[in-house]
Design an enzyme around this catalytic site. Structure first.
Site, mmCIF file in Angstrom:
data_model
loop_
_atom_site.group_PDB
_atom_site.id
_atom_site.type_symbol
_atom_site.label_atom_id
_atom_site.label_comp_id
_atom_site.label_asym_id
_atom_site.label_seq_id
_atom_site.Cartn_x
_atom_site.Cartn_y
_atom_site.Cartn_z
ATOM 1 N N GLY A 35 45.194 50.666 49.947
ATOM 2 C CA GLY A 35 45.501 51.074 48.584
ATOM 3 C C GLY A 35 45.159 49.999 47.572
ATOM 4 O O GLY A 35 44.462 49.036 47.854
ATOM 5 N N TYR A 36 45.669 50.185 46.343
ATOM 6 C CA TYR A 36 45.339 49.363 45.189
ATOM 7 C C TYR A 36 43.820 49.272 45.078
ATOM 8 O O TYR A 36 43.223 48.200 45.113
ATOM 9 C CB TYR A 36 45.975 47.986 45.268
ATOM 10 C CG TYR A 36 46.249 47.405 43.890
ATOM 11 C CD1 TYR A 36 47.270 47.933 43.091
ATOM 12 C CD2 TYR A 36 45.482 46.380 43.362
ATOM 13 C CE1 TYR A 36 47.508 47.437 41.822
ATOM 14 C CE2 TYR A 36 45.720 45.878 42.089
ATOM 15 C CZ TYR A 36 46.733 46.410 41.327
ATOM 16 O OH TYR A 36 46.968 45.927 40.055
ATOM 17 N N LEU A 37 43.221 50.444 44.924
ATOM 18 C CA LEU A 37 41.771 50.586 45.030
ATOM 19 C C LEU A 37 41.044 49.917 43.873
ATOM 20 O O LEU A 37 41.505 49.925 42.729
ATOM 21 C CB LEU A 37 41.404 52.067 45.077
ATOM 22 C CG LEU A 37 42.061 52.911 46.178
ATOM 23 C CD1 LEU A 37 41.507 54.331 46.148
ATOM 24 C CD2 LEU A 37 41.870 52.295 47.557
ATOM 25 N N GLU A 39 36.618 48.750 42.691
ATOM 26 C CA GLU A 39 35.266 49.303 42.767
ATOM 27 C C GLU A 39 34.634 49.132 44.141
ATOM 28 O O GLU A 39 33.739 49.884 44.521
ATOM 29 C CB GLU A 39 34.381 48.662 41.682
ATOM 30 C CG GLU A 39 34.721 49.128 40.281
ATOM 31 C CD GLU A 39 33.759 48.589 39.247
ATOM 32 O OE1 GLU A 39 32.612 48.239 39.621
ATOM 33 O OE2 GLU A 39 34.135 48.515 38.068
ATOM 34 N N HIS A 41 36.240 49.611 46.984
ATOM 35 C CA HIS A 41 36.665 50.822 47.690
ATOM 36 C C HIS A 41 35.888 52.040 47.184
ATOM 37 O O HIS A 41 35.481 52.906 47.967
ATOM 38 C CB HIS A 41 38.163 51.073 47.468
ATOM 39 C CG HIS A 41 39.058 50.010 48.036
ATOM 40 N ND1 HIS A 41 39.775 49.147 47.239
ATOM 41 C CD2 HIS A 41 39.342 49.671 49.320
ATOM 42 C CE1 HIS A 41 40.483 48.326 48.002
ATOM 43 N NE2 HIS A 41 40.233 48.619 49.265
ATOM 44 N N MET A 188 35.252 41.321 45.377
ATOM 45 C CA MET A 188 36.347 42.192 44.971
ATOM 46 C C MET A 188 37.407 42.257 46.063
ATOM 47 O O MET A 188 37.104 42.384 47.239
ATOM 48 C CB MET A 188 35.820 43.598 44.676
ATOM 49 C CG MET A 188 34.989 43.680 43.428
ATOM 50 S SD MET A 188 34.486 45.373 43.041
ATOM 51 C CE MET A 188 33.593 45.089 41.511
ATOM 52 N N SER A 189 38.660 42.152 45.646
ATOM 53 C CA SER A 189 39.785 42.190 46.573
ATOM 54 C C SER A 189 41.020 42.653 45.828
ATOM 55 O O SER A 189 41.213 42.291 44.650
ATOM 56 C CB SER A 189 40.041 40.803 47.170
ATOM 57 O OG SER A 189 41.263 40.763 47.874
ATOM 58 N N ARG A 191 43.833 41.555 46.352
ATOM 59 C CA ARG A 191 44.653 40.356 46.168
ATOM 60 C C ARG A 191 44.202 39.506 44.977
ATOM 61 O O ARG A 191 44.910 38.568 44.615
ATOM 62 C CB ARG A 191 44.653 39.519 47.444
ATOM 63 C CG ARG A 191 45.454 40.150 48.588
ATOM 64 C CD ARG A 191 45.536 39.215 49.787
ATOM 65 N NE ARG A 191 46.507 39.671 50.773
ATOM 66 C CZ ARG A 191 46.207 40.385 51.860
ATOM 67 N NH1 ARG A 191 44.946 40.710 52.087
ATOM 68 N NH2 ARG A 191 47.144 40.771 52.706
#
Length: 306
Positions: A35-37, A39, A41, A188-189, A191
């Site tokens: 989750g917490y998508l 770009e 993802h 991209m993460s 976190r």
């Protein structure tokens, strides 16, 4: 778009998808996430949509892959945002189970991939990849996709899932997808949201060190042991960087640098090397990597004095 929270409903929905012409002809693509998508993802969902008649997305923060002192409780969550991304990317079904649904009783069974999990994040995060392999195998059994999509930012995770599928004869194709980066180069993460402005600025040293490593490899006479030291030194120019590891391994067999011999690489069939980084900035642990071809690399010279 359907949002489903139970395994029973999920299996019924998959059966319905299989009866539809698009689902049966082009297949079902699956993107498992915490989750917490972002770009990155979304790029996996786009690729899955191109390849398949229908796409299933799972959103599940899996406690089995978090250590006792890690960020399970504070891992970022935003279901409304995630569902908006899913709608925009044409997802057919979002599977959002809770922990009780996935683990209704204490687990007595787990899936473990050995060897390639003994180093890098497997060494730094004991039990992490057992948790990954276990939950992914459960999701594959529930959803039974034709193809599943994973980002190469976590190249070790990709290799673990590929080996699990191969060893257990699972009927799913694993599709590795390139790492997506912010405009400034940071991978991209989910976190990244933890980073302060200064930590975020200094974290750019990861991408820069990988770029430099690729250039250093072109120098005649460069030794891989020396390269590893140079990458670590480059990262250490960022005052807030706390290095967990800088490693160079063969890919995808994850044969450590110290064990490399030309014969060994021929036996395992590896044609690439992985330069892998894990670095903390404050309380945030970031990973990044670069996969490079072995073609044209003078192993005998590069391995001397490793």
């Amino acid at each position: 778009m359907k949002v489903i929270t139970t395994i029973k409903e999920m299996r019924a929905a998959i059966a319905d998808l299989r009866r539809e012409p698009s689902g049966s002809a082009k297949g079902i693509g699956f993107v498992p996430t915490l989750g917490y998508l972002h770009e990155g993802h979304a790029s996996l969902l786009k690729r899955a949509r191109e390849d398949n008649g229908a796409v299933v997305l799972s959103i599940f923060v899996n406690p089995l892959q978090f250590g006792p002192n890690e960020d399970f409780e504070r891992y970022p969550r935003d279901s409304d945002r995630d569902l908006n991304v899913a709608r925009q990317e044409g997802v057919a079904i979002v599977f959002m189970p809770d922990v009780q649904e996935m683990y209704p009783q204490r687990m007595l069974t787990s899936v473990a991939v050995s060897g390639i999990t003994d180093i890098l994040c497997g060494s730094s995060r004991p039990g992490h990849f057992d948790g990954v392999a276990t939950v992914v195998s459960k999701l594959f059994n529930i959803i039974q996709p034709d193809r599943a999509y994973f980002g190469l930012k976590d190249a070790q995770q990709v290799a673990v899932v590929q080996r699990m599928v191969q060893d257990l004869n699972m009927n799913v194709e694993i599709v590795p997808c390139p790492t997506l980066r912010e405009e400034d180069g940071l991978a991209m993460s989910s976190r990244n949201v933890y980073l302060t402005a200064e930590e975020r600025r200094q974290a750019l040293v990861l991408q820069q060190s990988l770029n430099d490593a690729e250039e250093w490899l072109k120098r005649p006479g460069i030794r891989l042991g020396e390269l590893k030291e140079k990458v670590a030194a480059q990262i250490s120019t960022a005052p807030l960087a706390d290095i967990d590891y800088v490693e160079i391994v063969s890919y995808p067999s994850f044969l450590p640098l110290e064990e490399w011999e030309h014969q060994a690489l021929d036996i395992v069939g590896d044609k690439q090397i992985l330069i892998a980084l894990a670095v903390r900035f404050g309380q945030t642990r970031l990973i990044d990597n670069r996969i490079l071809s072995l073609e044209g690399l003078d192993l005998k010279g590069a391995l001397s004095h490793v």
